[in-house]
Design an enzyme around this catalytic site. Structure first.
Site, PDB file in Angstrom:
ATOM      1  N   ASP A  63       0.804  -1.379   0.027  1.00  0.00           N
ATOM      2  CA  ASP A  63       0.133  -0.030   0.111  1.00  0.00           C
ATOM      3  C   ASP A  63       0.706   1.203  -0.047  1.00  0.00           C
ATOM      4  OD1 ASP A  63       0.947  -0.194   2.638  1.00  0.00           O
ATOM      5  OD2 ASP A  63      -1.244  -0.031   3.706  1.00  0.00           O
ATOM      6  N   SER A  64       2.054   1.032   0.054  1.00  0.00           N
ATOM      7  CA  SER A  64       3.185   2.082  -0.270  1.00  0.00           C
ATOM      8  C   SER A  64       2.845   2.816  -1.506  1.00  0.00           C
ATOM      9  CB  SER A  64       4.560   1.679  -0.034  1.00  0.00           C
ATOM     10  OG  SER A  64       4.935   0.546  -0.886  1.00  0.00           O
ATOM     11  N   ASP A 102      -1.176  -6.230  -0.075  1.00  0.00           N
ATOM     12  CA  ASP A 102      -1.483  -5.418   1.010  1.00  0.00           C
ATOM     13  C   ASP A 102      -3.176  -5.149   1.065  1.00  0.00           C
ATOM     14  OD1 ASP A 102       0.532  -5.176   2.532  1.00  0.00           O
ATOM     15  OD2 ASP A 102       1.085  -3.102   1.753  1.00  0.00           O
ATOM     16  N   LYS A 132      -1.086  -9.299   2.909  1.00  0.00           N
ATOM     17  CA  LYS A 132      -0.518  -8.756   4.119  1.00  0.00           C
ATOM     18  C   LYS A 132      -1.204  -8.114   4.840  1.00  0.00           C
ATOM     19  CE  LYS A 132       3.106  -5.934   3.871  1.00  0.00           C
ATOM     20  NZ  LYS A 132       2.708  -4.896   4.450  1.00  0.00           N
ATOM     21  N   GLU A 134      -1.241  -5.481   8.447  1.00  0.00           N
ATOM     22  CA  GLU A 134      -0.445  -4.980   9.546  1.00  0.00           C
ATOM     23  C   GLU A 134      -1.130  -5.147  11.051  1.00  0.00           C
ATOM     24  OE1 GLU A 134       0.181  -0.921   9.035  1.00  0.00           O
ATOM     25  OE2 GLU A 134       0.971  -1.124   6.866  1.00  0.00           O
ATOM     26  N   GLU A 201       9.287  -4.518  10.322  1.00  0.00           N
ATOM     27  CA  GLU A 201       9.448  -3.272   9.689  1.00  0.00           C
ATOM     28  C   GLU A 201      10.160  -2.332  10.909  1.00  0.00           C
ATOM     29  OE1 GLU A 201       7.134  -1.150   7.041  1.00  0.00           O
ATOM     30  OE2 GLU A 201       8.183   0.424   6.985  1.00  0.00           O
TER      31      GLU A 201
END
Ligand code: KIV
Length: 289
Positions: A63-64, A102, A132, A134, A201
């Protein structure tokens, strides 16, 4: 307005691919614990996926892309439609790497059921092998729910950018003893919950090392430790496309400068009318008798 992108990987690829397509699998990645380092890069487009595919074991549609592609200030604004569109492009552009997409902020945190619906949509619309998400211990129940229903999950712990507003910034995590222990606990929780890999991270190096030793699934570090089972970077960071280079990034090129030079040369050639020249022009063919 929401757009639905349908998956048509069999017919809509933009490049020739070997037949049959032989992709690495999720179990093959899980089995790399303590073995050959796992190579992962972000990719958001089919063309970048084509270029990275032969070098990478995993491609992350991160999602960056919110910052890198769309110029957003954080990943908080990224939508599911964006992730599905770019995820499908990366699957079409690759044939070897495991593609992971993501789940964007707000699309999975409310409940395991919400996460399942979102993840199933991502997998149907993109053809990606895994998602993925978080979060540490708080996401353990969701990770188990997805994993037991055929959705492979990469966990993401330590610095979790979707929580930037709660964290107050992007500084490294685990500097205090309490935070160190909390993140180690997160790692153990997502591992026990069934994540087949985890991104670690922005943590102090000894913590990245300790997590890798403590969990049975492979760890993929970004600003973590060389002891991790693999590494990931945002491709545009390592290519040198941005002015700012975070501490954990090594620039393997200086693409911004090279693109700038190419654009300057193009602009000069247009202005002095040296482009296009005969090589780029269509001539009238002589009539065939
Ligand atoms: O979104 C992303 O690119 C990521 C990486 C930084 C791991 O999550």
């Amino acid at each position: 307005m929401s757009t639905t992108f349908t998956l048509d990987t069999a017919t809509s690829r933009a490049h020739p691919v070997p037949e049959p397509i032989r992709r690495l699998t999720v179990p093959a990645i899980a089995a790399r614990k303590g073995g050959d380092p796992i190579v992962m890069l972000t990719a958001y487009t089919a063309r970048m996926a084509q270029i990275f595919d032969r070098h990478c074991d995993m491609l992350l549609v991160g999602d960056s892309l919110g910052q890198v592609i769309y110029g957003l200030d954080t990943t908080v604004h990224v939508t599911l439609e964006m992730m599905c569109a770019h995820g499908a492009a990366v699957v079409r552009g690759s044939y070897h790497a495991v593609v992971v997409v993501d789940l964007p902020f707000g699309s999975y945190e409310a409940s395991p059921q919400q996460a399942f619906e979102t993840a199933a949509r991502v997998m149907k619309e993109t053809g990606a092998a895994a998602v993925k998400l978080e979060g540490g211990a708080v996401m353990a129940e969701t990770i188990t729910f997805l994993s037991q229903r055929g959705i492979p999950v990469v966990a993401h712990i330590g610095l979790t950018p979707q929580a930037v507003n709660a964290l107050g910034g992007y500084g490294a995590r685990g500097r205090s003893e309490a935070e160190y222990e909390k993140i180690l606990g997160d790692a153990r929780a997502v591992d026990a919950a069934g994540a087949f890999a985890m991104v670690v991270e922005g943590v102090v190096e000894p913590l990245g090392r300790a997590i890798t030793a403590a969990v049975k699934c492979p760890t993929i570090g970004i600003g973590a430790s060389p002891a991790c089972d693999g590494q990931v970077l945002v491709a545009e960071d390592m290519l040198g496309l941005f002015e700012r280079t975070p501490r954990f990034v090594r620039r393997f090129d200086d693409l911004a400068a090279r693109i700038n030079d190419a654009a300057a040369q193009y602009a000069a050639a247009v202005r002095d009318r040296s482009f296009p020249d005969a090589d780029q022009l269509y001539a009238i063919k002589p009539a065939v008798k």
